[in-house]
Design an enzyme around this catalytic site. Structure first.
Site, PDB file in Angstrom:
ATOM      1  N   HIS A  84       0.797  -1.237   0.000  1.00 42.32           N
ATOM      2  CA  HIS A  84       0.000   0.000   0.000  1.00 42.32           C
ATOM      3  C   HIS A  84       0.821   1.274   0.000  1.00 42.32           C
ATOM      4  CE1 HIS A  84       0.830   0.003   4.350  1.00 42.32           C
ATOM      5  NE2 HIS A  84       0.554   1.288   4.299  1.00 42.32           N
TER       6      HIS A  84
HETATM    7  C1  UD1 Z   1      -2.117   6.052   5.120  1.00 39.52           C
HETATM    8  C2  UD1 Z   1      -0.824   6.605   5.692  1.00 39.52           C
HETATM    9  C3  UD1 Z   1       0.238   5.514   5.712  1.00 39.52           C
HETATM   10  C4  UD1 Z   1      -0.262   4.282   6.426  1.00 39.52           C
HETATM   11  C5  UD1 Z   1      -1.587   3.836   5.841  1.00 39.52           C
HETATM   12  C6  UD1 Z   1      -2.156   2.697   6.659  1.00 39.52           C
HETATM   13  C7  UD1 Z   1      -0.465   8.997   5.215  1.00 39.52           C
HETATM   14  C8  UD1 Z   1       0.271   9.974   4.401  1.00 39.52           C
HETATM   15  N1  UD1 Z   1      -0.320   7.707   4.881  1.00 39.52           N
HETATM   16  O1  UD1 Z   1      -1.858   5.689   3.774  1.00 39.52           O
HETATM   17  O2  UD1 Z   1       1.385   5.999   6.403  1.00 39.52           O
HETATM   18  O3  UD1 Z   1       0.700   3.270   6.302  1.00 39.52           O
HETATM   19  O4  UD1 Z   1      -2.525   4.915   5.864  1.00 39.52           O
HETATM   20  O5  UD1 Z   1      -3.083   1.944   5.955  1.00 39.52           O
HETATM   21  O6  UD1 Z   1      -1.149   9.369   6.127  1.00 39.52           O
HETATM   22  N2  UD1 Z   1      -9.089   5.058   0.514  1.00 39.52           N
HETATM   23  C9  UD1 Z   1     -10.344   4.482   0.401  1.00 39.52           C
HETATM   24  N3  UD1 Z   1     -11.020   4.200   1.565  1.00 39.52           N
HETATM   25  C10 UD1 Z   1     -10.533   4.484   2.790  1.00 39.52           C
HETATM   26  C11 UD1 Z   1      -9.261   5.072   2.882  1.00 39.52           C
HETATM   27  C12 UD1 Z   1      -8.551   5.344   1.733  1.00 39.52           C
HETATM   28  O7  UD1 Z   1     -10.844   4.216  -0.681  1.00 39.52           O
HETATM   29  O8  UD1 Z   1     -11.199   4.186   3.793  1.00 39.52           O
HETATM   30  C13 UD1 Z   1      -8.344   5.304  -0.750  1.00 39.52           C
HETATM   31  C14 UD1 Z   1      -8.582   6.677  -1.319  1.00 39.52           C
HETATM   32  O9  UD1 Z   1      -8.583   6.564  -2.706  1.00 39.52           O
HETATM   33  C15 UD1 Z   1      -7.349   7.450  -0.875  1.00 39.52           C
HETATM   34  C16 UD1 Z   1      -6.276   6.372  -0.859  1.00 39.52           C
HETATM   35  O10 UD1 Z   1      -6.944   5.196  -0.457  1.00 39.52           O
HETATM   36  O11 UD1 Z   1      -7.041   8.500  -1.731  1.00 39.52           O
HETATM   37  C17 UD1 Z   1      -5.139   6.673   0.086  1.00 39.52           C
HETATM   38  O12 UD1 Z   1      -5.613   6.911   1.415  1.00 39.52           O
HETATM   39  P1  UD1 Z   1      -4.772   7.821   2.425  1.00 39.52           P
HETATM   40  O13 UD1 Z   1      -5.415   7.787   3.749  1.00 39.52           O
HETATM   41  O14 UD1 Z   1      -4.491   9.148   1.837  1.00 39.52           O
HETATM   42  O15 UD1 Z   1      -3.369   7.117   2.491  1.00 39.52           O
HETATM   43  P2  UD1 Z   1      -3.011   5.583   2.705  1.00 39.52           P
HETATM   44  O16 UD1 Z   1      -2.372   5.093   1.468  1.00 39.52           O
HETATM   45  O17 UD1 Z   1      -4.176   4.862   3.232  1.00 39.52           O
HETATM   46  N1  UDP Z   2      -4.223  -5.217   8.792  1.00 38.47           N
HETATM   47  C1  UDP Z   2      -5.529  -5.702   8.890  1.00 38.47           C
HETATM   48  N2  UDP Z   2      -6.169  -6.079   7.744  1.00 38.47           N
HETATM   49  C2  UDP Z   2      -5.600  -6.003   6.520  1.00 38.47           C
HETATM   50  C3  UDP Z   2      -4.269  -5.516   6.439  1.00 38.47           C
HETATM   51  C4  UDP Z   2      -3.621  -5.133   7.583  1.00 38.47           C
HETATM   52  O1  UDP Z   2      -6.079  -5.794   9.991  1.00 38.47           O
HETATM   53  O2  UDP Z   2      -6.253  -6.354   5.531  1.00 38.47           O
HETATM   54  C5  UDP Z   2      -3.535  -4.810  10.020  1.00 38.47           C
HETATM   55  C6  UDP Z   2      -2.209  -5.492  10.228  1.00 38.47           C
HETATM   56  O3  UDP Z   2      -2.383  -6.727  10.886  1.00 38.47           O
HETATM   57  C7  UDP Z   2      -1.455  -4.466  11.064  1.00 38.47           C
HETATM   58  C8  UDP Z   2      -1.980  -3.144  10.550  1.00 38.47           C
HETATM   59  O4  UDP Z   2      -3.208  -3.436   9.889  1.00 38.47           O
HETATM   60  O5  UDP Z   2      -1.800  -4.603  12.433  1.00 38.47           O
HETATM   61  C9  UDP Z   2      -1.011  -2.544   9.587  1.00 38.47           C
HETATM   62  O6  UDP Z   2      -1.597  -1.464   8.947  1.00 38.47           O
HETATM   63  P1  UDP Z   2      -1.141  -0.948   7.528  1.00 38.47           P
HETATM   64  O7  UDP Z   2      -0.351  -1.985   6.835  1.00 38.47           O
HETATM   65  O8  UDP Z   2      -2.349  -0.406   6.866  1.00 38.47           O
HETATM   66  O9  UDP Z   2      -0.251   0.328   7.891  1.00 38.47           O
HETATM   67  P2  UDP Z   2       1.276   0.527   8.357  1.00 38.47           P
HETATM   68  O10 UDP Z   2       1.556  -0.369   9.504  1.00 38.47           O
HETATM   69  O11 UDP Z   2       2.146   0.270   7.166  1.00 38.47           O
HETATM   70  O12 UDP Z   2       1.328   1.981   8.702  1.00 38.47           O
END
Ligand code: UD1
Ligand code: UDP
Length: 382
Positions: free
Chosen positions: A214
């Site tokens: 991601h």
């Molecule tokens: C964010 C964090 C990242 C973290 C991740 C955990 C920032 C800059 N990044 O990344 O550090 O590892 O969360 O998962 O804060 N979207 C949906 N539904 C949702 C949420 C997001 O469709 O509920 C889609 C949208 O198109 C959005 C994209 O995902 O534009 C990215 O979401 P965003 O929260 O900006 O960043 P993440 O990639 O989720």
């Molecule tokens: N996780 C989850 N379901 C998923 C993918 C991840 O519950 O489908 C959990 C995972 O076990 C971990 C956390 O989400 O505890 C990690 O989050 P993510 O990878 O989104 O973010 P990061 O840790 O890279 O910031």
């Protein structure tokens, strides 16, 4: 004596999981009938909003309902963070809490820390001191700013403490261990007993790999994403891939071209994820949290990034950081397979504390606050 008021700011999936452990510890602390209670109020920024990226964690982990949801949603960094800042400022001005508690390195972390610091409200940062030393990552910018604005820096590892020392941050710094370890210890048994994901997906333990992708550096770079997916094609095993919405959005209709051995599923609930991790042969990921969970479940981890904040795992031989190049990924898989897909028997088992990190955080929120009040300097000057 007055209670200590805390506003917890969360917004993204991993923050719900971390906050669940601390909220549980805060409730346990209050049950001891202390002379001063910790009153926590949860503000959800709305950064993650899909049912399977947000609500499912509150339900499954019994996190207290957010008192407020700012419903900020998705958007470019400036707009998303700006919207959070504006709304958080209003809330903090009205509530004037004793602490603002933030987690990790997302835009919600940055907004929470910045809004509070500008109002002279002390910030406590859980997962302080992590560094990738790659400022092209939005997370690196967020965590550097949050750390420099924080009064209480709750580090998960000695390395994190050292990183802060290099930036001359030494006051208010404590190695409390990793709250995600508390969470795995608390939930692993529950997952074993209650998750039916293995049956639903018809999986046998040790018969598949688990992958997550991601990070912006992978999803927003077609060459890197193609390199990873090409490597998956060359792996001789089913690969379960719970797909983050960001990756789903990037892949769009190209998803159909993904190799047959890759099984894409929706993001799963936490207990299902723990179950999938526990049953996997090898885990491939660019997630921060999943790298550590692989270690706690004794699974080799291949990190699909050019660097990691969790360097202890690499030094212990549990994690290979290989980037996104096909050959490097496949060769790491082969190396781990030739060692029986097992972690080194002599690996340290205590890299992330003793599983009581959340209790230590609750205790620190109380003791550091009292230290300041006793010094007569008032909040904001801890
Ligand atoms: C964010 C964090 C990242 C973290 C991740 C955990 C920032 C800059 N990044 O990344 O550090 O590892 O969360 O998962 O804060 N979207 C949906 N539904 C949702 C949420 C997001 O469709 O509920 C889609 C949208 O198109 C959005 C994209 O995902 O534009 C990215 O979401 P965003 O929260 O900006 O960043 P993440 O990639 O989720
Ligand atoms: N996780 C989850 N379901 C998923 C993918 C991840 O519950 O489908 C959990 C995972 O076990 C971990 C956390 O989400 O505890 C990690 O989050 P993510 O990878 O989104 O973010 P990061 O840790 O890279 O910031």
């Amino acid at each position: 004596m007055q209670d200590i008021s805390i506003i917890t700011v969360v917004g993204a999936r991993p923050q719900f999981i971390k906050a669940a452990a601390v909220s549980r510890a805060v409730a346990a602390f209050n049950r001891t009938d202390p002379p001063v209670r910790l009153n926590e109020c949860i503000v959800h920024t709305g950064q993650h909003y899909d049912q399977n990226m947000s609500k499912v964690f509150f339900d499954q982990l019994s996190i207290p309902r957010p008192d407020v949801n700012l419903q900020v949603g998705s958007g470019p960094h400036g707009r998303q963070t700006g919207a959070m800042l504006e709304k958080l400022e209003e809330i903090l001005l009205a509530a004037r809490p004793d602490w603002v508690l933030v987690y990790g390195d997302t835009n919600s972390t940055l907004a929470g820390a910045l809004a509070a610091a500008k109002l002279h409200i002390p910030v406590a940062h859980v997962e302080a001191g992590l560094r990738s030393y790659n400022r092209r990552m939005p997370e690196e910018i967020n965590r550097i700013v949050a750390d420099h604005l924080s009064t209480l820096l709750l580090c998960p590892t000695p390395t994190a403490v050292d990183n802060l020392t290099k930036e001359d941050i030494t006051k208010g710094v404590h190695n409390v261990g990793d709250v995600m370890y508390d969470s795995v210890l608390f939930n692993a048994d529950l997952a074993r007993k209650s998750s039916s994901i293995m049956q639903t997906l018809k999986l046998k333990p040790q018969s598949y790999y688990l992958a997550t992708i991601h990070r912006a550096e992978n999803t927003d770079n077609p060459a890197r994403l193609a390199g990873i997916l090409q490597a998956f094609r060359q792996i001789d095993a089913p690969i379960i891939l719970p797909m983050h919405p960001r990756t789903q959005k990037t892949l769009g209709s190209a998803e159909k071209g993904i190799a047959q051995n890759v099984r894409i599923i929706e993001p799963v609930a936490y207990l299902d994820m723990l179950t999938l991790e526990a049953g996997a042969r090898i885990i491939l990921t660019d997630s921060g949290g999943v790298q550590k969970e692989a270690y706690w479940f004794g699974k080799p981890c291949i990190t699909l990034r050019d660097e990691t904040e969790w360097v202890e795992l690499v030094h212990a031989g549990c994690n290979r950081v290989v980037g996104a190049e096909t050959r490097a990924i496949v060769s790491a898989v082969n190396e781990f397979e030739s060692a029986g897909a097992a972690l080194p028997a002599d690996r340290p088992t205590d890299l992330y504390g003793d599983g009581h990190s959340a209790e230590k955080i609750a205790a620190r929120l109380k003791s550091e606050y009292e230290a300041v009040t006793a010094s007569g300097k008032g909040p904001g000057s801890i």
